[in-house]
Design an enzyme around this catalytic site. Sequence first.
Site, mmCIF file in Angstrom:
data_model
loop_
_atom_site.group_PDB
_atom_site.id
_atom_site.type_symbol
_atom_site.label_atom_id
_atom_site.label_comp_id
_atom_site.label_asym_id
_atom_site.label_seq_id
_atom_site.Cartn_x
_atom_site.Cartn_y
_atom_site.Cartn_z
ATOM 1 N N ASP A 228 0.875 -1.184 0.000
ATOM 2 C CA ASP A 228 0.000 0.000 0.000
ATOM 3 C C ASP A 228 0.910 1.232 0.000
ATOM 4 O O ASP A 228 1.656 1.453 0.957
ATOM 5 C CB ASP A 228 -0.855 -0.054 1.261
ATOM 6 C CG ASP A 228 -1.766 1.147 1.419
ATOM 7 O OD1 ASP A 228 -1.608 2.149 0.673
ATOM 8 O OD2 ASP A 228 -2.638 1.089 2.304
ATOM 9 N N ASP B 191 -5.599 7.394 -5.653
ATOM 10 C CA ASP B 191 -5.832 8.829 -5.403
ATOM 11 C C ASP B 191 -6.671 9.018 -4.127
ATOM 12 O O ASP B 191 -6.285 9.768 -3.211
ATOM 13 C CB ASP B 191 -6.561 9.401 -6.630
ATOM 14 C CG ASP B 191 -6.569 10.921 -6.681
ATOM 15 O OD1 ASP B 191 -5.994 11.550 -5.794
ATOM 16 O OD2 ASP B 191 -7.172 11.460 -7.630
ATOM 17 N N SER C 210 -2.187 4.459 -14.220
ATOM 18 C CA SER C 210 -3.129 4.225 -15.347
ATOM 19 C C SER C 210 -3.709 2.820 -15.453
ATOM 20 O O SER C 210 -4.552 2.576 -16.317
ATOM 21 C CB SER C 210 -2.515 4.588 -16.712
ATOM 22 O OG SER C 210 -2.483 5.987 -16.897
ATOM 23 N N TYR D 137 -8.177 3.815 -15.264
ATOM 24 C CA TYR D 137 -7.832 4.319 -16.600
ATOM 25 C C TYR D 137 -7.604 3.208 -17.630
ATOM 26 O O TYR D 137 -7.398 3.489 -18.812
ATOM 27 C CB TYR D 137 -6.632 5.267 -16.531
ATOM 28 C CG TYR D 137 -6.989 6.669 -16.060
ATOM 29 C CD1 TYR D 137 -8.276 6.982 -15.627
ATOM 30 C CD2 TYR D 137 -6.042 7.692 -16.064
ATOM 31 C CE1 TYR D 137 -8.598 8.269 -15.206
ATOM 32 C CE2 TYR D 137 -6.362 8.988 -15.648
ATOM 33 C CZ TYR D 137 -7.646 9.266 -15.218
ATOM 34 O OH TYR D 137 -7.965 10.540 -14.811
HETATM 35 P P1 ADP Z 1 -5.601 5.159 -12.648
HETATM 36 O O1 ADP Z 1 -6.813 6.055 -12.654
HETATM 37 O O2 ADP Z 1 -4.324 5.896 -13.013
HETATM 38 O O3 ADP Z 1 -5.800 3.914 -13.428
HETATM 39 P P2 ADP Z 1 -6.076 3.768 -10.093
HETATM 40 O O4 ADP Z 1 -5.886 4.329 -8.746
HETATM 41 O O5 ADP Z 1 -7.465 3.438 -10.535
HETATM 42 O O6 ADP Z 1 -5.367 4.809 -11.107
HETATM 43 O O7 ADP Z 1 -5.188 2.458 -10.259
HETATM 44 C C1 ADP Z 1 -3.810 2.477 -10.416
HETATM 45 C C2 ADP Z 1 -3.192 1.325 -9.640
HETATM 46 O O8 ADP Z 1 -3.107 1.696 -8.269
HETATM 47 C C3 ADP Z 1 -3.986 0.029 -9.680
HETATM 48 O O9 ADP Z 1 -3.079 -1.051 -9.889
HETATM 49 C C4 ADP Z 1 -4.579 -0.045 -8.274
HETATM 50 O O10 ADP Z 1 -4.772 -1.392 -7.855
HETATM 51 C C5 ADP Z 1 -3.473 0.587 -7.482
HETATM 52 N N1 ADP Z 1 -3.797 1.038 -6.114
HETATM 53 C C6 ADP Z 1 -4.987 1.301 -5.545
HETATM 54 N N2 ADP Z 1 -4.818 1.654 -4.250
HETATM 55 C C7 ADP Z 1 -3.475 1.602 -3.999
HETATM 56 C C8 ADP Z 1 -2.651 1.818 -2.848
HETATM 57 N N3 ADP Z 1 -3.158 2.206 -1.674
HETATM 58 N N4 ADP Z 1 -1.300 1.653 -2.986
HETATM 59 C C9 ADP Z 1 -0.748 1.288 -4.161
HETATM 60 N N5 ADP Z 1 -1.478 1.067 -5.270
HETATM 61 C C10 ADP Z 1 -2.815 1.215 -5.193
#
Ligand code: ADP
Length: 184
Positions: free
Chosen positions: A16, A40, A127, A131
């Site tokens: 995380d 985000d 992404s 995305y």
């Molecule tokens: P995007 O809109 O750029 O696709 P997302 O947040 O939907 O961004 O997803 C990007 C990546 O971040 C995905 O692999 C998701 O599983 C991951 N993700 C979500 N939460 C966390 C976290 N707390 N730490 C690291 N990665 C995360």
Amino acid sequence: MQVLINKTKLTLIQGDITKQATDAIVNAANSSLMGGGGVDGAIHRAGGPAILEECKKIVAQQGRLPTGKAVITTGGDLKAKYVIHTVGPVWHGGNRSEAALLASAYKESLALAVARGLKTVSFPSISTGAYGYPVDSAAAVALQTVVEFLRQKPPLQEVVFVLFDNRTCEVYMEALERLLSKST
Ligand code: ADP
């Protein structure tokens, strides 16, 4: 998994990103910088309101953040001192400069970290969530871009990819092995 590119450690872990203690963590933001889902939302929840306050000021000054660009704010309550917000491309099938825009998101984030004198930076898999960028293609672009950047010998100690789920982590590890076996 960890490799050395010149003097910089490049580390791939499952985890995380909000828990990372690097100088900065990178947020896969959207152009509004107003928070959202996925990583985000997790960063804003863990870091508290100070991050959004600064994001609002940035948007008031310079407008929405274009895809492929990066800005930096406080890390608020996070262990990381700063959050670098970048906007990756939405996947439209691969013919809308997605790879170049994704590479730009990584390069701009790294350049900003170096410009601020930061030594350690963590990235999520930009992404590949909402995305829709296919993970195997995104991993190849992400790692190639970061490795190329590190080969220019920037004064960075460590770049960490913090991959949230096991599959993404495995895909990144395979992509890094492929990349390094190709280029050595
Ligand atoms: P995007 O809109 O750029 O696709 P997302 O947040 O939907 O961004 O997803 C990007 C990546 O971040 C995905 O692999 C998701 O599983 C991951 N993700 C979500 N939460 C966390 C976290 N707390 N730490 C690291 N990665 C995360």
